[in-house]
Design a protein around this motif. Structure first.
Motif, short mmCIF file in Angstrom:
data_model
loop_
_atom_site.label_atom_id
_atom_site.label_comp_id
_atom_site.label_asym_id
_atom_site.label_seq_id
_atom_site.Cartn_x
_atom_site.Cartn_y
_atom_site.Cartn_z
N UNK A 188 7.40 4.57 -6.18
CA UNK A 188 7.59 3.31 -6.91
C UNK A 188 8.60 2.40 -6.20
N UNK A 189 9.58 3.00 -5.56
CA UNK A 189 10.56 2.21 -4.81
C UNK A 189 9.88 1.48 -3.65
N UNK A 190 9.04 2.19 -2.93
CA UNK A 190 8.36 1.58 -1.79
C UNK A 190 7.23 0.64 -2.24
N UNK A 222 5.82 -3.01 -0.70
CA UNK A 222 4.66 -2.89 0.17
C UNK A 222 3.32 -2.90 -0.56
N UNK A 223 3.33 -3.10 -1.86
CA UNK A 223 2.09 -3.16 -2.65
C UNK A 223 1.16 -1.99 -2.31
N UNK A 224 1.69 -0.81 -2.37
CA UNK A 224 0.92 0.38 -2.03
C UNK A 224 -0.22 0.59 -3.02
N UNK A 225 -1.35 1.07 -2.54
CA UNK A 225 -2.42 1.46 -3.47
C UNK A 225 -2.00 2.71 -4.24
N UNK A 226 -2.66 2.99 -5.35
CA UNK A 226 -2.28 4.17 -6.13
C UNK A 226 -2.59 5.47 -5.38
N UNK A 227 -1.79 6.48 -5.65
CA UNK A 227 -1.97 7.78 -5.01
C UNK A 227 -1.79 8.90 -6.03
N UNK A 257 4.00 8.33 3.06
CA UNK A 257 3.49 7.01 2.68
C UNK A 257 3.52 6.05 3.86
N UNK A 258 4.58 6.13 4.66
CA UNK A 258 4.69 5.28 5.84
C UNK A 258 3.55 5.55 6.82
N UNK A 259 3.23 6.82 6.99
CA UNK A 259 2.16 7.20 7.90
C UNK A 259 0.78 6.94 7.31
N UNK A 260 0.60 7.30 6.04
CA UNK A 260 -0.71 7.20 5.39
C UNK A 260 -1.20 5.76 5.32
N UNK A 261 -0.27 4.83 5.09
CA UNK A 261 -0.66 3.43 4.92
C UNK A 261 -0.21 2.53 6.07
N UNK A 262 0.17 3.17 7.19
CA UNK A 262 0.50 2.42 8.42
C UNK A 262 1.50 1.30 8.16
N UNK A 263 2.59 1.64 7.47
CA UNK A 263 3.59 0.63 7.12
C UNK A 263 4.45 0.22 8.31
#
Length: 270
Positions: free
Chosen positions: A70-72, A76-81, A109-115
């Protein structure tokens, strides 16, 4: 994506002063060990957190993995996981397992979503989660100070040694451990001591929490004494307890030495 958040031990731990913000400044060396949890994060229709293994107390929404997401997500508008954590590192044990879970969530999360976040940026996300969370971003031996979230490089290589970690399944709360502490400067500097041969550490390297924690839970002192009796070159309680570790020159099998309800991990140090 599956990853394996690992534990850490403290090589020396000194509480040096009380801070104006209510926290304490410490000095220690954090060293990673390969007692691990298992963390899986996959895209999902909605956010979810689940866990198996050792029961995690409290509201799952407050788990550091969920808090890290939730912090990230704010930036970065991350998709749900769906985050699933299989817990094997004991809780309230001085091994930083929960902190590792939170930090590894950030890295996945950084790796999975190429942040594209670099190490300092990931450490900045980790620091609000807990004092030692940021350590697990680099996950290599460091001299730490401040609240335990400020680091300097240190040359400590224990890769030729073996370690035995023993947890009596006693939960020592952080507030409980700090209750008996009187902050003071260490007699011997951590960096200077760790530069000496490991055989000298027994006489110069200590954990400020041991005195009060062992007074309340004598089993912790008994474990330490047993590890020395088994030939440990150095033994200490890690963090604010209750895990005790022994560092051995050769691989050591402690099967049958401790009660069957104790949690034990043994292996080579990295």
């Amino acid at each position: 994506m599956v990853t394996f958040p690992n534990a850490k031990i403290n090589l020396g731990l000194y509480v040096t002063e009380k801070r104006p913000d209510g926290f304490h400044n410490i000095e220690s060396c954090f060293y990673p060990v390969q007692w691990t949890d298992i963390l899986e994060i996959i895209p999902a229709q909605g956010f979810a957190f689940s866990s198996t293994g050792i029961a995690i107390p409290g509201d799952p929404a407050t788990n550091l993995c969920a808090k890290a997401y939730h912090l990230m997500q704010k930036d970065h508008s991350l998709p749900p996981v769906h985050i699933h954590l299989h817990k094997t590192i004991p809780i309230g044990a001085g091994l930083g397992g929960g902190s590792a879970d939170g930090a590894f969530t950030i890295k996945v999360l950084n790796s999975l979503f190429n942040l594209g976040l670099q190490t300092p940026e990931m450490e900045a996300y980790a620091r609000p989660l807990g004092s030692d969370c940021a350590f697990f971003i680099r996950n290599e031996p460091v001299y730490c100070f401040g609240k335990g979230d400020q680091f300097e490089d240190i040359q400590v290589d224990l890769s030729q040694y073996f370690i035995v970690l023993v947890n009596p399944q006693v939960h020592v709360g952080t507030a409980e451990a700090y209750a008996g502490i009187i902050p003071k400067q260490p007699e011997y500097a951590v960096k200077e001591t760790l530069a000496l041969p490991i055989q000298n550490w027994k006489y110069r390297l200590s954990n400020d929490f041991e005195t009060t924690v062992c007074a309340k839970y004598p089993v912790i002192r008994d474990i330490k004494n047993t590890l020395y009796a088994q030939g440990a070159l150095y033994a200490s309680m890690s963090g604010s307890g209750s895990t005790v570790y022994g560092i051995f020159e050769k691989e050591k099998d402690v099967t049958g030495i401790f009660p069957p309800n104790f949690m034990i991990w043994q292996g080579k140090l990295g």
